[in-house]
Design an enzyme around this catalytic site. Structure first.
Site, PDB file in Angstrom:
ATOM      1  N   ALA A  66      22.930 -56.570  33.088  1.00 13.07           N
ATOM      2  CA  ALA A  66      23.971 -57.590  33.080  1.00 13.07           C
ATOM      3  C   ALA A  66      23.685 -58.563  34.217  1.00 13.07           C
ATOM      4  CB  ALA A  66      25.326 -56.937  33.275  1.00 13.07           C
ATOM      5  N   GLY A 111      21.897 -52.860  31.326  1.00 16.18           N
ATOM      6  CA  GLY A 111      22.131 -53.300  29.942  1.00 16.18           C
ATOM      7  C   GLY A 111      20.854 -53.409  29.122  1.00 16.18           C
ATOM      8  N   GLU A 114      20.184 -50.077  27.926  1.00 12.78           N
ATOM      9  CA  GLU A 114      21.236 -49.743  26.946  1.00 12.78           C
ATOM     10  C   GLU A 114      20.961 -50.404  25.593  1.00 12.78           C
ATOM     11  OE1 GLU A 114      24.182 -50.822  29.913  1.00 12.78           O
ATOM     12  OE2 GLU A 114      25.120 -48.856  29.687  1.00 12.78           O
ATOM     13  N   GLU A 134      22.863 -48.916  37.936  1.00 13.70           N
ATOM     14  CA  GLU A 134      24.209 -49.396  38.265  1.00 13.70           C
ATOM     15  C   GLU A 134      24.803 -48.709  39.487  1.00 13.70           C
ATOM     16  OE1 GLU A 134      23.091 -48.790  35.214  1.00 13.70           O
ATOM     17  OE2 GLU A 134      23.809 -50.333  33.827  1.00 13.70           O
TER      18      GLU A 134
HETATM   19  N1  CO8 Z   1      21.340 -60.501  37.248  1.00 13.62           N
HETATM   20  C1  CO8 Z   1      21.171 -61.729  37.779  1.00 13.62           C
HETATM   21  N2  CO8 Z   1      20.002 -62.171  38.279  1.00 13.62           N
HETATM   22  C2  CO8 Z   1      18.951 -61.327  38.228  1.00 13.62           C
HETATM   23  C3  CO8 Z   1      19.043 -60.033  37.687  1.00 13.62           C
HETATM   24  C4  CO8 Z   1      20.310 -59.631  37.178  1.00 13.62           C
HETATM   25  N3  CO8 Z   1      20.492 -58.426  36.608  1.00 13.62           N
HETATM   26  N4  CO8 Z   1      17.838 -59.434  37.795  1.00 13.62           N
HETATM   27  C5  CO8 Z   1      17.024 -60.327  38.364  1.00 13.62           C
HETATM   28  N5  CO8 Z   1      17.683 -61.482  38.625  1.00 13.62           N
HETATM   29  C6  CO8 Z   1      17.153 -62.694  39.240  1.00 13.62           C
HETATM   30  C7  CO8 Z   1      16.922 -62.499  40.720  1.00 13.62           C
HETATM   31  O1  CO8 Z   1      18.118 -62.704  41.449  1.00 13.62           O
HETATM   32  C8  CO8 Z   1      15.882 -63.562  40.998  1.00 13.62           C
HETATM   33  O2  CO8 Z   1      16.517 -64.810  41.069  1.00 13.62           O
HETATM   34  P1  CO8 Z   1      16.101 -65.870  42.215  1.00 13.62           P
HETATM   35  O3  CO8 Z   1      14.653 -66.193  41.918  1.00 13.62           O
HETATM   36  O4  CO8 Z   1      17.018 -67.016  41.985  1.00 13.62           O
HETATM   37  O5  CO8 Z   1      16.257 -65.174  43.516  1.00 13.62           O
HETATM   38  C9  CO8 Z   1      15.037 -63.561  39.725  1.00 13.62           C
HETATM   39  O6  CO8 Z   1      15.869 -62.973  38.717  1.00 13.62           O
HETATM   40  C10 CO8 Z   1      13.774 -62.740  39.865  1.00 13.62           C
HETATM   41  O7  CO8 Z   1      14.141 -61.439  40.320  1.00 13.62           O
HETATM   42  P2  CO8 Z   1      13.550 -60.766  41.666  1.00 13.62           P
HETATM   43  O8  CO8 Z   1      13.138 -61.838  42.632  1.00 13.62           O
HETATM   44  O9  CO8 Z   1      14.540 -59.765  42.144  1.00 13.62           O
HETATM   45  O10 CO8 Z   1      12.250 -60.077  41.073  1.00 13.62           O
HETATM   46  P3  CO8 Z   1      11.543 -58.763  41.649  1.00 13.62           P
HETATM   47  O11 CO8 Z   1      10.252 -58.670  40.938  1.00 13.62           O
HETATM   48  O12 CO8 Z   1      11.521 -58.745  43.117  1.00 13.62           O
HETATM   49  O13 CO8 Z   1      12.495 -57.546  41.168  1.00 13.62           O
HETATM   50  C11 CO8 Z   1      13.876 -56.341  39.622  1.00 13.62           C
HETATM   51  C12 CO8 Z   1      12.693 -57.306  39.791  1.00 13.62           C
HETATM   52  C13 CO8 Z   1      13.485 -54.949  40.146  1.00 13.62           C
HETATM   53  C14 CO8 Z   1      14.168 -56.254  38.130  1.00 13.62           C
HETATM   54  C15 CO8 Z   1      15.088 -56.866  40.405  1.00 13.62           C
HETATM   55  O14 CO8 Z   1      15.312 -58.233  40.035  1.00 13.62           O
HETATM   56  C16 CO8 Z   1      16.364 -56.111  40.133  1.00 13.62           C
HETATM   57  O15 CO8 Z   1      16.542 -55.030  40.664  1.00 13.62           O
HETATM   58  N6  CO8 Z   1      17.264 -56.703  39.331  1.00 13.62           N
HETATM   59  C17 CO8 Z   1      18.573 -56.114  39.079  1.00 13.62           C
HETATM   60  C18 CO8 Z   1      18.471 -54.951  38.116  1.00 13.62           C
HETATM   61  C19 CO8 Z   1      19.809 -54.274  37.936  1.00 13.62           C
HETATM   62  O16 CO8 Z   1      20.403 -53.758  38.840  1.00 13.62           O
HETATM   63  N7  CO8 Z   1      20.293 -54.288  36.681  1.00 13.62           N
HETATM   64  C20 CO8 Z   1      21.543 -53.652  36.327  1.00 13.62           C
HETATM   65  C21 CO8 Z   1      22.645 -54.678  36.303  1.00 13.62           C
HETATM   66  S1  CO8 Z   1      24.227 -53.962  36.020  1.00 13.62           S
HETATM   67  C22 CO8 Z   1      24.278 -53.685  34.354  1.00 13.62           C
HETATM   68  O17 CO8 Z   1      23.366 -53.950  33.610  1.00 13.62           O
HETATM   69  C23 CO8 Z   1      25.540 -53.075  33.837  1.00 13.62           C
HETATM   70  C24 CO8 Z   1      25.711 -53.310  32.320  1.00 13.62           C
HETATM   71  C25 CO8 Z   1      27.104 -53.056  31.918  1.00 13.62           C
HETATM   72  C26 CO8 Z   1      28.051 -54.021  32.541  1.00 13.62           C
HETATM   73  C27 CO8 Z   1      29.457 -53.786  32.208  1.00 13.62           C
HETATM   74  C28 CO8 Z   1      30.305 -54.798  32.981  1.00 13.62           C
HETATM   75  C29 CO8 Z   1      31.671 -54.519  33.192  1.00 13.62           C
END
Ligand code: CO8
Length: 264
Positions: A66, A111, A114, A134
């Site tokens: 998400a 997500g 999922e 998460e």
């Molecule tokens: N949301 C928003 N932006 C994101 C996300 C995300 N999930 N993942 C990556 N981005 C963005 C980064 O902020 C970054 O943006 P910017 O260049 O502007 O700084 C860009 O994408 C590139 O990402 P990274 O620089 O972080 O790239 P890396 O290679 O260093 O890392 C990762 C890649 C490991 C994938 C890292 O980006 C990461 O950990 N992302 C988050 C992953 C995560 O935690 N996902 C789970 C989210 S929660 C969820 O899915 C719950 C679902 C159900 C929700 C129910 C709601 C009520």
């Protein structure tokens, strides 16, 4: 229909839905979730589509979960609404009448995992990464991960992944049954399309029946599931495809399934 966050293409009987928010590794924003739901509606009423492939744009991510920028601003009620909308969409995906293959080409987190779990099966590139991180955000999976991962890989493995939030690579995901096949990144779509074409060449009625019985049978006792199979088997026998398939065998030729859902 035109979409901002999804690329949707149909070639012959195979549709490809590409999550396309490269700015955030294809993370699920409200707009993406709405568009995903709308595309699924479009697919479910289009009888010409026999198989759906899901993938992510770019080389780095399938779906990185998400959108955390949006998530961080939600209050409890808004979170409940967003999670419920996610559940409705992912249930729609799981129960889409046609087979769905997830081509996981990079990060499939939260997500993203999922979505893969609600697909019928997953092919992954060697650089794919799965996980439900998460817990690291102080929340829990909200699009069915606690339920579908547990059913797929077992209680203890799912608990370890969810409690630690650890990410696993494609080969480990294959070992524990989340992934059917691991491919070189540049071969992933080729392999997925090859399998999609094999499937799309089969009878539409029997494919739908098989998917429905497998999905619904997974939630009931064996006797009930076998009864469901018997009913669906009888329904298949009433289709043109069953006539064509059995007669083609007897006439020693390749069947030509019309795939008609009607028994004309
Ligand atoms: N949301 C928003 N932006 C994101 C996300 C995300 N999930 N993942 C990556 N981005 C963005 C980064 O902020 C970054 O943006 P910017 O260049 O502007 O700084 C860009 O994408 C590139 O990402 P990274 O620089 O972080 O790239 P890396 O290679 O260093 O890392 C990762 C890649 C490991 C994938 C890292 O980006 C990461 O950990 N992302 C988050 C992953 C995560 O935690 N996902 C789970 C989210 S929660 C969820 O899915 C719950 C679902 C159900 C929700 C129910 C709601 C009520």
């Amino acid at each position: 229909m035109e979409y901002n966050t999804i690329i949707f293409q149909v070639e012959e009987a195979v549709a490809t839905l590409t999550f396309n928010r490269p700015i955030a590794l294809n993370a699920i924003s409200t707009e993406l979730l709405n568009e995903f739901s709308n595309v699924l509606d479009e697919i479910s009423t289009n009888e010409a589509i026999r198989v759906l492939i899901l993938t992510g744009s770019g080389e780095k991510a399938f779906v990185a979960g998400a959108d955390i920028t949006e998530l961080a601003k939600l209050n409890a009620l808004q979170a409940k609404i967003f999670s419920a909308q996610g559940h409705r969409t992912i249930n729609k995906l799981q129960h889409l009448p046609i087979p769905v293959i997830a081509a996981v080409n990079g990060y499939a987190l939260g997500g993203g995992t999922e979505i893969a779990l609600a697909s019928d099966f997953v092919y992954a590139s060697e650089n794919a990464v799965f996980g439900l991180p998460e817990i690291t955000l102080g929340i829990i999976p909200g699009f069915g991960g606690t339920q579908r991962l547990t059913r797929l890989i077992g209680l203890n493995r799912a608990k370890e992944m969810i409690f630690t939030g650890k990410m696993i690579k494609a080969d480990e995901a294959q070992t524990i049954g989340m992934v059917n096949k691991v491919c070189a990144p540049d071969k992933l779509m080729e392999e997925v399309v090859k399998t999609a074409k094999i499937i799309s060449g089969k009878g539409a009625v029997s494919l739908r029946a098989a998917k429905q019985v497998i999905n619904n049978g997974a939630n009931v006792d064996l006797t009930t599931g076998c009864q469901m199979e018997t009913d669906a088997f009888a329904l298949c026998m009433a289709s043109e495809d069953a006539y064509e398939g059995t007669h083609a065998f007897l006439e020693k030729r390749v069947p030509e399934f019309k795939g008609s859902l009607l028994n004309e």
